[in-house]
Structures are given as C-alpha cells and as structure tokens.
Design a protein around this motif. Sequence first.
Motif, short mmCIF file in Angstrom:
data_model
loop_
_atom_site.label_atom_id
_atom_site.label_comp_id
_atom_site.label_asym_id
_atom_site.label_seq_id
_atom_site.Cartn_x
_atom_site.Cartn_y
_atom_site.Cartn_z
N LYS A 109 -0.34 2.35 -6.71
CA LYS A 109 -0.24 3.49 -7.62
C LYS A 109 0.66 3.16 -8.80
O LYS A 109 0.37 3.52 -9.94
CB LYS A 109 0.29 4.71 -6.86
CG LYS A 109 -0.70 5.28 -5.85
CD LYS A 109 -0.12 6.49 -5.14
CE LYS A 109 -1.12 7.07 -4.14
NZ LYS A 109 -0.56 8.24 -3.41
N ILE A 110 1.76 2.48 -8.50
CA ILE A 110 2.67 2.09 -9.58
C ILE A 110 1.97 1.15 -10.56
O ILE A 110 2.09 1.29 -11.78
CB ILE A 110 3.94 1.43 -9.00
CG1 ILE A 110 4.78 2.46 -8.23
CG2 ILE A 110 4.78 0.79 -10.10
CD1 ILE A 110 5.97 1.87 -7.52
N LYS A 131 1.35 -0.44 4.99
CA LYS A 131 0.20 0.13 4.28
C LYS A 131 0.65 1.14 3.24
O LYS A 131 0.16 1.15 2.10
CB LYS A 131 -0.75 0.79 5.28
CG LYS A 131 -2.01 1.35 4.65
CD LYS A 131 -2.92 1.96 5.71
CE LYS A 131 -4.18 2.54 5.07
NZ LYS A 131 -5.07 3.17 6.09
N ALA A 132 1.60 2.02 3.63
CA ALA A 132 2.13 3.00 2.68
C ALA A 132 2.81 2.31 1.50
O ALA A 132 2.68 2.74 0.35
CB ALA A 132 3.10 3.94 3.39
N GLY A 157 -0.67 0.26 -15.62
CA GLY A 157 -1.84 -0.17 -16.38
C GLY A 157 -2.32 0.90 -17.35
O GLY A 157 -2.66 0.60 -18.50
N GLN A 158 -2.35 2.18 -16.89
CA GLN A 158 -2.74 3.26 -17.78
C GLN A 158 -1.77 3.40 -18.95
O GLN A 158 -2.17 3.63 -20.09
CB GLN A 158 -2.80 4.57 -16.98
CG GLN A 158 -3.94 4.62 -15.96
CD GLN A 158 -3.93 5.89 -15.15
OE1 GLN A 158 -3.04 6.74 -15.30
NE2 GLN A 158 -4.91 6.05 -14.28
N LYS A 159 -0.48 3.26 -18.64
CA LYS A 159 0.53 3.34 -19.70
C LYS A 159 0.31 2.25 -20.74
O LYS A 159 0.32 2.52 -21.95
CB LYS A 159 1.92 3.21 -19.08
CG LYS A 159 3.04 3.19 -20.09
CD LYS A 159 4.39 3.00 -19.40
CE LYS A 159 5.52 2.88 -20.40
NZ LYS A 159 6.83 2.64 -19.72
#
Length: 298
Positions: free
Chosen positions: A186-187, A178-179, A192-194
């Motif tokens: 998150k990566i 899960k972690a 995606g934001q980048k």
Amino acid sequence: MEFIPVIILVVLIIVILIKNIVVVRQSRAYVVERLGAFHSVWGVGIHFKVPFIERVAKAVSLKEQIADFPPQPVITKDNVTIQIDTVLFFQITDPKLYTYGVEHPMPAIENLTATTLRNIIGDLTLDESLTSRDIINSKMRVILDEATDPWGIKVNRVELKNILPPKEIQDAMEKQMKAERERREKILQAEGQKQSQILVAEGERQSVILRAEASKEAKLLEAEAKAQAVLKVQEATAQAIRLLNEAAPTDAVVKLKALESFAAAADGKATKIIIPSEIQSLAGLAEGLKAVVDSKEP
C-alpha cells in the motif's frame, strides 16, 4: 625340484614386502601401531610397514569436513519448544588424538553440539533466538572448539540452518509477515500515485511554459516583421525623395506627387481629406487639361 620350495619362499617374501609398502596420499595421515601400541603418524609419501609387527590403526582425512545434524528440540527461556538443525564445519588437526581421544568422534560431537545448543538457547527468549543467529553461532563455535581440542578436532564454524517455532507461532508469524507485506505494498502504491501526480503536474507546468514561450516568440516575430516593413517603407520613401532631389523637379511636379500621395492615403477608406489650396488649384488645372484632351478626341 629341489629349488621349488626356495622359489615359492622368495615369491612369498616379495609379495609380503610389496603388500607392506604404503603410499600416503595428499591431505591424509595414517596412525601406525607397533605391537598394539602407538608408534607414529605417517604423512604424505611412501612408507614401509614391518610385517606382522606394525599395522595402520586409522587412516585420517585432514580436509575440512561437514557434519549435518538432524533437528534438535530446544526449550527457550520463555518456555517455547523450537526445533533447530545445525551444521558443523570441522577439521582434524591431530590424527593421534583423534584416534585415541574419543571412542566414537562423530556421535560425541553430535551430543556435545545438542547439549551446547540447549544451554545457549535456554538463556534466550524466542524473539532473541530468532534474531541472534550470528551470536549463537559464535558462542557455539568457541565452546565446541574448546571441548573438541583434546580430541584433535578444530571446529571452524557452526551454522544454524533452521529455527522452527511451534505451528501456532509459525501461523501467527506468517499472518504478521503477510500484513507487513500488504502494508508495504500500500505504501508503494501510494508513493507511486504521488509520483505520478507530481509528474502530471510537472508536465502541465512545462506545457504552459512552452505555450507562453511560443506565444511570446510569435509576438516578437510579428513585431519584428512589422518593424522590418516600416523600415522598408521608410527606406523606399527616402530613396524616392533622393531620386526626386537628384532630378531637380519643378514646383508643379512636386505638387502632383503631393496629390498622388493624398490619393493613396485616401484609398477609399478615409471619409474626409483636407487638401491644401495650392494642391487644389493644381488639381483643377489637371482636370481642365483632361477635359480639353478628351474634347479633341474623335
């Protein structure tokens, strides 16, 4: 009435003969005994069994078969008890050995599989057991194939269906997975934001470039229009001069044209215009003539 027993006997013999005709189907083999001892193996086709002397001891399927064994508790090298269920793919290659080589073939194969599995897993840690399925499968296939060869059985492959660690280890593995999933998410979000920011910046850059090109194009068009206007004026002037030259104008006409040019140049916008003396005298003459004409009018 004397022939009835004979007829009955003939019918009985015919029935017995028919019942002793054996047809062996494709992918099967019959092990035949004569007077309790092995006699032969019948393959595909029609065969006749001698009544009361021969019998079919075993009908054997030559197709590949699957044995799905229940989970077996196995202890790893680091003293962790895990449950492993195994699937075995095998084929009977020698019906005689399969019939007489072992009393109960399937239970014997199951026990042999469990023993082999314990021996292999006992030399591996939990992590090695979880990540070495292909190696375990290969080792088990080789060992089982060699062990079952005297039974007329060929082991084609072995597959470990499930490897189940203890409950607490499963919970820890689930938390770790899960972690890991959250970290990957998150990566991916950061990536995606980048990419989004890069696309926005690229769009803005393209917009600036397009605006600059549009402004440049507009200026070029404006300059070209002005140049065309100047060219047209020059062409018109040249044409007018050419027409005047062809008409052979007098000196007075030339001076009047010069006066008109000065008037057009002023156009109410110039505050001071210096007029040559010869044009001034001509202008006075024109004003005098205009006054004479106006005085003669009633």
